[in-house]
Design a protein around this motif. Sequence first.
Motif, mmCIF file in Angstrom:
data_model
loop_
_atom_site.group_PDB
_atom_site.id
_atom_site.type_symbol
_atom_site.label_atom_id
_atom_site.label_comp_id
_atom_site.label_asym_id
_atom_site.label_seq_id
_atom_site.Cartn_x
_atom_site.Cartn_y
_atom_site.Cartn_z
ATOM 1 N N SER A 223 -18.276 -94.537 0.373
ATOM 2 C CA SER A 223 -18.379 -93.323 1.182
ATOM 3 C C SER A 223 -19.203 -93.633 2.428
ATOM 4 O O SER A 223 -20.321 -94.141 2.331
ATOM 5 C CB SER A 223 -19.062 -92.226 0.366
ATOM 6 N N LEU A 224 -18.667 -93.334 3.608
ATOM 7 C CA LEU A 224 -19.424 -93.578 4.831
ATOM 8 C C LEU A 224 -20.705 -92.737 4.881
ATOM 9 O O LEU A 224 -21.758 -93.259 5.284
ATOM 10 C CB LEU A 224 -18.556 -93.335 6.071
ATOM 11 N N PRO A 225 -20.686 -91.467 4.469
ATOM 12 C CA PRO A 225 -21.948 -90.712 4.442
ATOM 13 C C PRO A 225 -22.996 -91.359 3.527
ATOM 14 O O PRO A 225 -24.180 -91.378 3.875
ATOM 15 C CB PRO A 225 -21.522 -89.339 3.916
ATOM 16 N N VAL A 226 -22.569 -91.880 2.394
ATOM 17 C CA VAL A 226 -23.511 -92.538 1.485
ATOM 18 C C VAL A 226 -24.046 -93.819 2.114
ATOM 19 O O VAL A 226 -25.244 -94.115 2.074
ATOM 20 C CB VAL A 226 -22.846 -92.823 0.120
ATOM 21 N N TRP A 227 -23.145 -94.597 2.725
ATOM 22 C CA TRP A 227 -23.547 -95.833 3.406
ATOM 23 C C TRP A 227 -24.575 -95.537 4.494
ATOM 24 O O TRP A 227 -25.582 -96.242 4.619
ATOM 25 C CB TRP A 227 -22.315 -96.506 3.997
ATOM 26 N N ASN A 228 -24.331 -94.505 5.281
ATOM 27 C CA ASN A 228 -25.228 -94.179 6.394
ATOM 28 C C ASN A 228 -26.613 -93.735 5.918
ATOM 29 O O ASN A 228 -27.583 -93.806 6.683
ATOM 30 C CB ASN A 228 -24.605 -93.089 7.271
ATOM 31 N N VAL B 184 -11.792 -92.984 8.981
ATOM 32 C CA VAL B 184 -11.431 -91.968 7.981
ATOM 33 C C VAL B 184 -12.610 -91.704 7.035
ATOM 34 O O VAL B 184 -12.438 -91.322 5.882
ATOM 35 C CB VAL B 184 -10.161 -92.370 7.199
ATOM 36 N N ASN B 185 -13.830 -91.931 7.563
ATOM 37 C CA ASN B 185 -15.070 -91.606 6.854
ATOM 38 C C ASN B 185 -15.291 -92.457 5.605
ATOM 39 O O ASN B 185 -15.909 -92.013 4.637
ATOM 40 C CB ASN B 185 -15.148 -90.123 6.500
ATOM 41 N N LEU B 186 -14.786 -93.696 5.641
ATOM 42 C CA LEU B 186 -14.983 -94.655 4.562
ATOM 43 C C LEU B 186 -15.640 -95.904 5.119
ATOM 44 O O LEU B 186 -15.533 -96.195 6.319
ATOM 45 C CB LEU B 186 -13.651 -95.026 3.905
ATOM 46 N N LYS B 187 -16.304 -96.659 4.270
ATOM 47 C CA LYS B 187 -16.919 -97.919 4.677
ATOM 48 C C LYS B 187 -16.287 -99.047 3.858
ATOM 49 O O LYS B 187 -16.455 -99.114 2.638
ATOM 50 C CB LYS B 187 -18.434 -97.887 4.433
#
Length: 329
Positions: free
Chosen positions: A245-250, A139-142
């Motif tokens: 946030s998965l985008p931030v993590w990536n 769900v796009n979370l880390k």
Amino acid sequence: MKITGKFAVLLGCVASIAISQPAFAEIEETNLRLAHVVNENDGFHAAATRFQELVAERSDGKISVEVFPNATLGDERTLLEGMQIGTVDMGVITNGPVSNFLEDMAVFEMPFLFPSAEKAYEVLDGPIGQELLDRLSEVNLKGLAYAERGFRNLTNSERPINSPADVQGLKVRVMENPVYIDTFRELGADAIPMAWTEALTAMQQGTIDGQENPVNVVHSFQLNETQTNMTMTRHSYAPAIFVMSLPVWNNLSEEAQEIVLQSAQEAAEYERELNAEQESQQLEELRASGMNVIDDADLSAFSEAVAPVYVKYGERFGDYLPRIQEALR
């Protein structure tokens, strides 16, 4: 030639520095905005500030964390939605709202599932808990680590609660989570799901009779001013999650990711220990303020009353519930 003694120690230190400097070079200057919905007296804030300190120390100041308490960036659902699209970097979020995004997370909050905090930690920090943290990527979370909200207890402004019969008809705020809603409906309450910020106002205005939360929340928000009774039901153990946030993590380098991950786990464990140390003192202060704390309620009757919740949700979480029950044997 084998080198021993002080010279060997010195060489080891030099080698360590040589390794760490390139690692720091891989870390870009980064500011992370970490939000939560409670006040600065709460364990969530202690976890957030501990994380802030650890990340700064381990990144040589290259990663800074700005903490936003008191729901200044929104309620927990809003924060999670912001993380999904990358407008919020991370937060310490109660497990209940997280389970609205990944339903299987709600398995941890089945009523009377965990007999102790230590048993909960074994499951959360073990394979089952880590598997569910990893699945937040769906769900796009880390998911980073499990802090805790803790064992939840029932407070109300109407009457002492000693058995499920006493709960009948009470208007009780619960988290926006089906397990909590169904648990309190089985106990005979009028279960009203609402965000925490709204619940505080509702208690002050008397539009709800009660709520359920751990001792640390009752204490830090001075709920004794509106809630005259607290029954130590310990009906559910609520984790909290360091989530990002998965985008931030990536967008973080591998070195930065490792620092964030380790720091979140240590900050989570720090908050767990803090909660355990403070609970007895907080209870004393609540009693001294005039709050009626009931610690001899018929918990077996409460457990029996919520048995239908296990029937309803027994297969809802795939094999997670039986796996947890087997791990607890």
